[in-house]
Design a protein around this motif. Structure first.
Motif, PDB file in Angstrom:
ATOM      1  N   ASP A  93      -4.127  -1.928  -0.674  1.00  0.00           N
ATOM      2  CA  ASP A  93      -2.775  -1.406  -0.499  1.00  0.00           C
ATOM      3  C   ASP A  93      -2.779  -0.148   0.356  1.00  0.00           C
ATOM      4  OD1 ASP A  93      -1.704  -3.440  -1.963  1.00  0.00           O
ATOM      5  OD2 ASP A  93      -1.522  -2.275  -3.818  1.00  0.00           O
ATOM      6  N   ARG A  94      -3.741   0.717   0.140  1.00  0.00           N
ATOM      7  CA  ARG A  94      -3.833   1.937   0.953  1.00  0.00           C
ATOM      8  C   ARG A  94      -4.136   1.593   2.404  1.00  0.00           C
ATOM      9  NH1 ARG A  94      -7.489   4.504  -3.082  1.00  0.00           N
ATOM     10  NH2 ARG A  94      -6.084   5.013  -4.764  1.00  0.00           N
TER      11      ARG A  94
ATOM     12  N   SER B 101      -3.349  -1.143   3.964  1.00  0.00           N
ATOM     13  CA  SER B 101      -2.257  -1.874   4.601  1.00  0.00           C
ATOM     14  C   SER B 101      -1.246  -0.938   5.251  1.00  0.00           C
ATOM     15  CB  SER B 101      -1.555  -2.774   3.580  1.00  0.00           C
ATOM     16  OG  SER B 101      -0.830  -2.010   2.651  1.00  0.00           O
ATOM     17  N   HIS B 102      -1.146   0.295   4.763  1.00  0.00           N
ATOM     18  CA  HIS B 102      -0.195   1.229   5.372  1.00  0.00           C
ATOM     19  C   HIS B 102      -0.665   1.688   6.742  1.00  0.00           C
ATOM     20  CE1 HIS B 102       2.398   1.351   1.944  1.00  0.00           C
ATOM     21  NE2 HIS B 102       1.384   1.593   1.147  1.00  0.00           N
TER      22      HIS B 102
ATOM     23  N   TYR C 265       1.998  -4.136   7.158  1.00  0.00           N
ATOM     24  CA  TYR C 265       2.164  -4.898   5.925  1.00  0.00           C
ATOM     25  C   TYR C 265       1.523  -6.272   6.038  1.00  0.00           C
ATOM     26  CZ  TYR C 265       5.349  -1.238   4.552  1.00  0.00           C
ATOM     27  OH  TYR C 265       5.887  -0.032   4.212  1.00  0.00           O
TER      28      TYR C 265
END
Length: 96
Positions: free
Chosen positions: A85-86, A88-89, A93
């Motif tokens: 998730d980190r 992907s920024h 996305y």
């Protein structure tokens, strides 16, 4: 339901915010996850039976052999997901 925007174009107003997945999309992911979960869980159950009844491994040892990888998964998957998730920024996305 539709609303009219400033330039007369119609926009869908279904109460969702931009970027948030719909209930239908979440249900489709959940359905796939059930199949994946069953496919990965059932061999572990059969493995326990095979180890104890066919090979003669003690039940305590068979329990450890089946349980330890699952515990590692429970601990590792959230960590890997948080790292993903980190990341992907920085790269964008994963879904659009």
């Amino acid at each position: 339901m539709t609303t009219t925007r400033a330039h007369g174009e119609a926009a869908r107003d279904d109460g969702r915010s931009a970027g948030r997945p719909s209930g239908r999309m979440l249900a489709s992911y959940a359905a796939g996850s059930v199949g994946t979960g069953a496919f990965s869980t059932l061999p572990g159950l059969v493995l326990a039976y095979y180890l104890t009844d066919s090979i003669g491994v003690a039940a305590a040892v068979a329990t450890v052999l089946v349980l330890v990888p699952k515990v590692i998964d429970v601990l590792a998957y959230p960590l890997i997901g948080a790292l993903s998730d980190r990341a992907s920024h920085r790269t964008g996305y994963r879904t659009g």
